[in-house]
Scaffold this motif. Structure first.
Motif, PDB file in Angstrom:
ATOM      1  N   GLY A   1      30.850   2.029  55.512  1.00 32.18           N
ATOM      2  CA  GLY A   1      30.559   3.432  55.197  1.00 32.18           C
ATOM      3  C   GLY A   1      29.153   3.564  54.636  1.00 32.18           C
ATOM      4  O   GLY A   1      28.365   4.418  55.060  1.00 32.18           O
ATOM      5  N   ALA A   2      28.806   2.674  53.705  1.00 32.27           N
ATOM      6  CA  ALA A   2      27.472   2.721  53.094  1.00 32.27           C
ATOM      7  C   ALA A   2      26.389   2.417  54.124  1.00 32.27           C
ATOM      8  O   ALA A   2      25.321   3.030  54.132  1.00 32.27           O
ATOM      9  N   LEU A   3      26.677   1.487  55.019  1.00 31.58           N
ATOM     10  CA  LEU A   3      25.696   1.151  56.067  1.00 31.58           C
ATOM     11  C   LEU A   3      25.422   2.369  56.959  1.00 31.58           C
ATOM     12  O   LEU A   3      24.268   2.675  57.282  1.00 31.58           O
ATOM     13  N   LYS A   4      26.459   3.084  57.301  1.00 33.25           N
ATOM     14  CA  LYS A   4      26.298   4.268  58.150  1.00 33.25           C
ATOM     15  C   LYS A   4      25.467   5.335  57.425  1.00 33.25           C
ATOM     16  O   LYS A   4      24.598   5.957  58.030  1.00 33.25           O
ATOM     17  N   VAL A   5      25.772   5.562  56.165  1.00 31.41           N
ATOM     18  CA  VAL A   5      25.027   6.574  55.401  1.00 31.41           C
ATOM     19  C   VAL A   5      23.551   6.195  55.373  1.00 31.41           C
ATOM     20  O   VAL A   5      22.669   7.022  55.572  1.00 31.41           O
ATOM     21  N   LYS A   6      23.277   4.920  55.139  1.00 32.81           N
ATOM     22  CA  LYS A   6      21.897   4.421  55.125  1.00 32.81           C
ATOM     23  C   LYS A   6      21.217   4.642  56.461  1.00 32.81           C
ATOM     24  O   LYS A   6      20.155   5.240  56.544  1.00 32.81           O
ATOM     25  N   GLU A   7      21.816   4.126  57.535  1.00 34.59           N
ATOM     26  CA  GLU A   7      21.091   4.099  58.811  1.00 34.59           C
ATOM     27  C   GLU A   7      21.039   5.448  59.500  1.00 34.59           C
ATOM     28  O   GLU A   7      20.107   5.720  60.245  1.00 34.59           O
ATOM     29  N   VAL A   8      21.983   6.301  59.235  1.00 31.23           N
ATOM     30  CA  VAL A   8      22.002   7.574  59.962  1.00 31.23           C
ATOM     31  C   VAL A   8      21.571   8.742  59.087  1.00 31.23           C
ATOM     32  O   VAL A   8      20.835   9.612  59.527  1.00 31.23           O
ATOM     33  N   ALA A   9      21.998   8.784  57.825  1.00 30.98           N
ATOM     34  CA  ALA A   9      21.588   9.890  56.949  1.00 30.98           C
ATOM     35  C   ALA A   9      20.297   9.537  56.202  1.00 30.98           C
ATOM     36  O   ALA A   9      19.741  10.381  55.499  1.00 30.98           O
ATOM     37  N   LEU A  10      19.842   8.300  56.331  1.00 30.42           N
ATOM     38  CA  LEU A  10      18.620   7.828  55.665  1.00 30.42           C
ATOM     39  C   LEU A  10      18.689   8.075  54.156  1.00 30.42           C
ATOM     40  O   LEU A  10      17.721   8.470  53.526  1.00 30.42           O
ATOM     41  N   MET A  11      19.864   7.857  53.612  1.00 33.58           N
ATOM     42  CA  MET A  11      20.065   8.020  52.162  1.00 33.58           C
ATOM     43  C   MET A  11      20.446   6.652  51.604  1.00 33.58           C
ATOM     44  O   MET A  11      21.164   5.896  52.265  1.00 33.58           O
ATOM     45  N   HIS A  12      19.954   6.339  50.424  1.00 35.94           N
ATOM     46  CA  HIS A  12      20.352   5.065  49.842  1.00 35.94           C
ATOM     47  C   HIS A  12      21.854   5.067  49.571  1.00 35.94           C
ATOM     48  O   HIS A  12      22.404   6.036  49.033  1.00 35.94           O
ATOM     49  N   SER A  13      22.506   4.000  49.958  1.00 35.35           N
ATOM     50  CA  SER A  13      23.934   3.926  49.720  1.00 35.35           C
ATOM     51  C   SER A  13      24.336   2.467  49.600  1.00 35.35           C
ATOM     52  O   SER A  13      23.765   1.603  50.265  1.00 35.35           O
ATOM     53  N   GLU A  14      25.309   2.206  48.743  1.00 33.01           N
ATOM     54  CA  GLU A  14      25.735   0.832  48.543  1.00 33.01           C
ATOM     55  C   GLU A  14      27.247   0.733  48.579  1.00 33.01           C
ATOM     56  O   GLU A  14      27.935   1.515  47.912  1.00 33.01           O
ATOM     57  N   GLY A  15      27.731  -0.206  49.344  1.00 31.44           N
ATOM     58  CA  GLY A  15      29.157  -0.499  49.352  1.00 31.44           C
ATOM     59  C   GLY A  15      29.427  -1.522  48.269  1.00 31.44           C
ATOM     60  O   GLY A  15      28.726  -2.529  48.183  1.00 31.44           O
ATOM     61  N   ILE A  16      30.414  -1.254  47.433  1.00 30.75           N
ATOM     62  CA  ILE A  16      30.652  -2.140  46.292  1.00 30.75           C
ATOM     63  C   ILE A  16      32.101  -2.616  46.278  1.00 30.75           C
ATOM     64  O   ILE A  16      33.034  -1.821  46.452  1.00 30.75           O
ATOM     65  N   LEU A  17      32.265  -3.912  46.090  1.00 26.33           N
ATOM     66  CA  LEU A  17      33.601  -4.470  45.919  1.00 26.33           C
ATOM     67  C   LEU A  17      34.095  -4.011  44.548  1.00 26.33           C
ATOM     68  O   LEU A  17      33.498  -4.357  43.521  1.00 26.33           O
ATOM     69  N   ALA A  18      35.169  -3.229  44.532  1.00 20.61           N
ATOM     70  CA  ALA A  18      35.594  -2.595  43.279  1.00 20.61           C
ATOM     71  C   ALA A  18      35.906  -3.624  42.192  1.00 20.61           C
ATOM     72  O   ALA A  18      35.700  -3.366  41.006  1.00 20.61           O
ATOM     73  N   GLY A  19      36.353  -4.808  42.592  1.00 19.30           N
ATOM     74  CA  GLY A  19      36.645  -5.861  41.617  1.00 19.30           C
ATOM     75  C   GLY A  19      35.404  -6.337  40.869  1.00 19.30           C
ATOM     76  O   GLY A  19      35.507  -6.997  39.833  1.00 19.30           O
ATOM     77  N   GLU A  20      34.225  -6.017  41.388  1.00 21.40           N
ATOM     78  CA  GLU A  20      32.965  -6.416  40.758  1.00 21.40           C
ATOM     79  C   GLU A  20      32.368  -5.306  39.896  1.00 21.40           C
ATOM     80  O   GLU A  20      31.282  -5.460  39.335  1.00 21.40           O
ATOM     81  N   MET A  21      33.091  -4.191  39.814  1.00 21.38           N
ATOM     82  CA  MET A  21      32.543  -3.012  39.141  1.00 21.38           C
ATOM     83  C   MET A  21      31.979  -3.299  37.750  1.00 21.38           C
ATOM     84  O   MET A  21      30.895  -2.846  37.391  1.00 21.38           O
ATOM     85  N   LYS A  22      32.746  -4.066  36.973  1.00 25.07           N
ATOM     86  CA  LYS A  22      32.340  -4.302  35.580  1.00 25.07           C
ATOM     87  C   LYS A  22      31.143  -5.237  35.481  1.00 25.07           C
ATOM     88  O   LYS A  22      30.546  -5.361  34.420  1.00 25.07           O
ATOM     89  N   HIS A  23      30.854  -5.928  36.561  1.00 30.07           N
ATOM     90  CA  HIS A  23      29.802  -6.945  36.498  1.00 30.07           C
ATOM     91  C   HIS A  23      28.466  -6.386  36.972  1.00 30.07           C
ATOM     92  O   HIS A  23      27.729  -7.052  37.693  1.00 30.07           O
ATOM     93  N   GLY A  24      28.188  -5.172  36.627  1.00 25.80           N
ATOM     94  CA  GLY A  24      26.890  -4.571  36.967  1.00 25.80           C
ATOM     95  C   GLY A  24      26.957  -3.106  37.380  1.00 25.80           C
ATOM     96  O   GLY A  24      26.399  -2.239  36.696  1.00 25.80           O
ATOM     97  N   PRO A  25      27.664  -2.798  38.486  1.00 23.45           N
ATOM     98  CA  PRO A  25      27.603  -1.430  39.023  1.00 23.45           C
ATOM     99  C   PRO A  25      27.996  -0.335  38.022  1.00 23.45           C
ATOM    100  O   PRO A  25      27.468   0.778  38.080  1.00 23.45           O
ATOM    101  N   LEU A  26      28.873  -0.651  37.086  1.00 22.81           N
ATOM    102  CA  LEU A  26      29.339   0.358  36.126  1.00 22.81           C
ATOM    103  C   LEU A  26      28.177   0.981  35.352  1.00 22.81           C
ATOM    104  O   LEU A  26      28.229   2.147  34.943  1.00 22.81           O
TER     105      LEU A  26
END
Ligand code: UD1
Ligand code: BG6
Length: 363
Positions: free
Chosen positions: A243-268
């Motif tokens: 999903g994030a790859l599509k948003v990036k390549e087609v909408a030209l918007m920064h987007s990141e797909g995140i493994l939810a189990g890693e949320m506390k280790h940075g993305p939060l």
């Protein structure tokens, strides 16, 4: 010919009930007496024994094809019991990562011509592994040079950003998992449920495609944003990345797909009341963990868009403050095929994203 559609990408998204049907045609068998439901992949039937004996299955691909393999990995591990490794073709080559004679390497590519994937195939052939292709293009270099394989039969894909090939690749890899696990009695009921799910899939996809207008409204809401995060886990980790790859390549918007189990280790740390966050929380073994992720994001005032199974709105968003998008229920391992649409359905219909080509056949 784009017919009534403005862009090939849009046309190809809407073709999926048919392309998925073609992918499965002649390959899913319902009926017969003792083995009531099974899968027949003509291109693999003589190689299944060797695949079952392999020490490892290694999926190799680039971009969307890699993500499709990632989506199928859990069901392949479950039904085959064989460890499944994931390799981005260029990274495998950069590292000259170990590939053994006892490995089954699976090359996933829509075009069958992507240079990195093709070079990784040459590398695996040199190392003596069994090489299996999953390609959309009959006669392509990868189809010709693999020992065996499966054509996904999704029909010609013109839009640069892969859509119908992604869903057909996942279906082929789910069928691969069913075929490898075919001799295991203990998982028969599970396999039959998945086969029923596959038969129902085209109509469920049709249902999801009706959310077009709703997705259009959502796209309008997000159009001016700088960035979008997509959280998924388990079967829907790949959905988040794709999903994030599509948003990036087609909408030209920064987007990141995140493994939810890693949320506390940075993305939060990124979460505030401005950044839009999509959370995929459909019904599967990870559901309660995703509920708790939503609560934690909510506690930090996250702007949440939650994709859930029909009827689950109240259990995924207790506060009532999330935007909810509901998809029909299917067998858990097929859920990515529905959730995926919600990230690409609308608003981003460009066939030729800037700086990108349909297939990279040279360095
Ligand atoms: C094949 C025919 C199909 C026919 C069906 C009838 C082709 C291309 N397919 O489909 O038209 O209706 O039998 O039984 O003629 N392969 C690779 N690498 C790949 C992909 C495929 O080596 O990446 C090989 C397969 O091992 C197989 C052949 O190509 O030997 C055809 O594969 P596939 O089209 O998937 O086979 P079927 O579904 O049996
Ligand atoms: C990229 C395309 O160039 O190649 C992606 O933009 C695609 O959409 C990737 O997923 C891999 O292509 P293929 O043909 O090997 O699946």
């Amino acid at each position: 010919n784009k017919g009534k559609y403005e862009h090939y990408m849009q046309k190809e998204i809407h073709e999926q009930p048919e392309s998925l049907t073609t992918t499965m045609r002649g390959r899913l068998i319902r009926g017969g007496s003792c083995k009531s439901k099974s899968v027949l992949l003509g291109g693999l039937k003589d190689h299944l024994k060797i695949i079952r004996r392999s020490r490892r299955i290694v999926f190799i691909g680039c971009g969307t094809s890699y993500n499709a393999a990632l989506a199928a990995r859990p069901i392949l591990e479950e039904l085959s019991g064989i460890p499944v490794a994931m390799e981005i073709a260029s990274d495998l080559l950069d590292r000259q990562g170990p590939i053994y004679r006892e490995d089954t390497t699976v090359f996933v590519s829509q075009s069958g011509e992507t240079a990195d994937t093709l070079r990784a195939l040459e590398y695996a052939l040199e190392n003596g592994a069994l090489c299996v292709g999953i390609t959309n293009t009959v006669g392509s270099a990868i189809a010709r040079n693999t020992h065996c394989g499966v054509h996904i039969n999704a029909g010609c894909e013109i839009g640069v950003a892969s859509t119908k090939a992604y869903t057909s690749q996942i279906v082929v890899m789910a069928m691969l998992a069913l075929a490898i696990g075919d001799d295991t009695i203990s998982s028969q009921a599970r396999r039959e449920a998945i086969i029923d799910g596959l038969f129902d899939l085209p109509s469920k996809v049709k249902e999801v495609l009706k959310l077009d207008q709703e997705m259009n409204d959502l796209a309008k809401l997000l159009i001016a944003e700088q960035s979008l995060l997509v959280f998924g886990r388990g079967y829907n980790y790949a959905t988040a990345l794709e999903g994030a790859l599509k948003v990036k390549e087609v909408a030209l918007m920064h987007s990141e797909g995140i493994l939810a189990g890693e949320m506390k280790h940075g993305p939060l740390a990124l979460v505030d009341e401005n950044l839009p966050i999509v959370v995929v929380a459909t019904r599967d073994a990870c559901f309660s963990k995703q509920q708790s992720v939503i609560q934690q994001l909510h506690a930090r005032k996250g702007r949440l868009i939650v994709m859930c199974t029909k009827g689950d709105a109240a259990s995924v968003c207790v506060s009532g403050s999330c935007r909810i998008i509901e998809v029909p229920q299917v067998e858990d391992c097929l859920q990515p095929l529905l959730a995926y649409h919600l990230t690409v359905l609308r608003g981003h219909n460009v066939d030729q994203p800037r700086n990108l080509a349909k297939s990279y056949t040279s360095k």
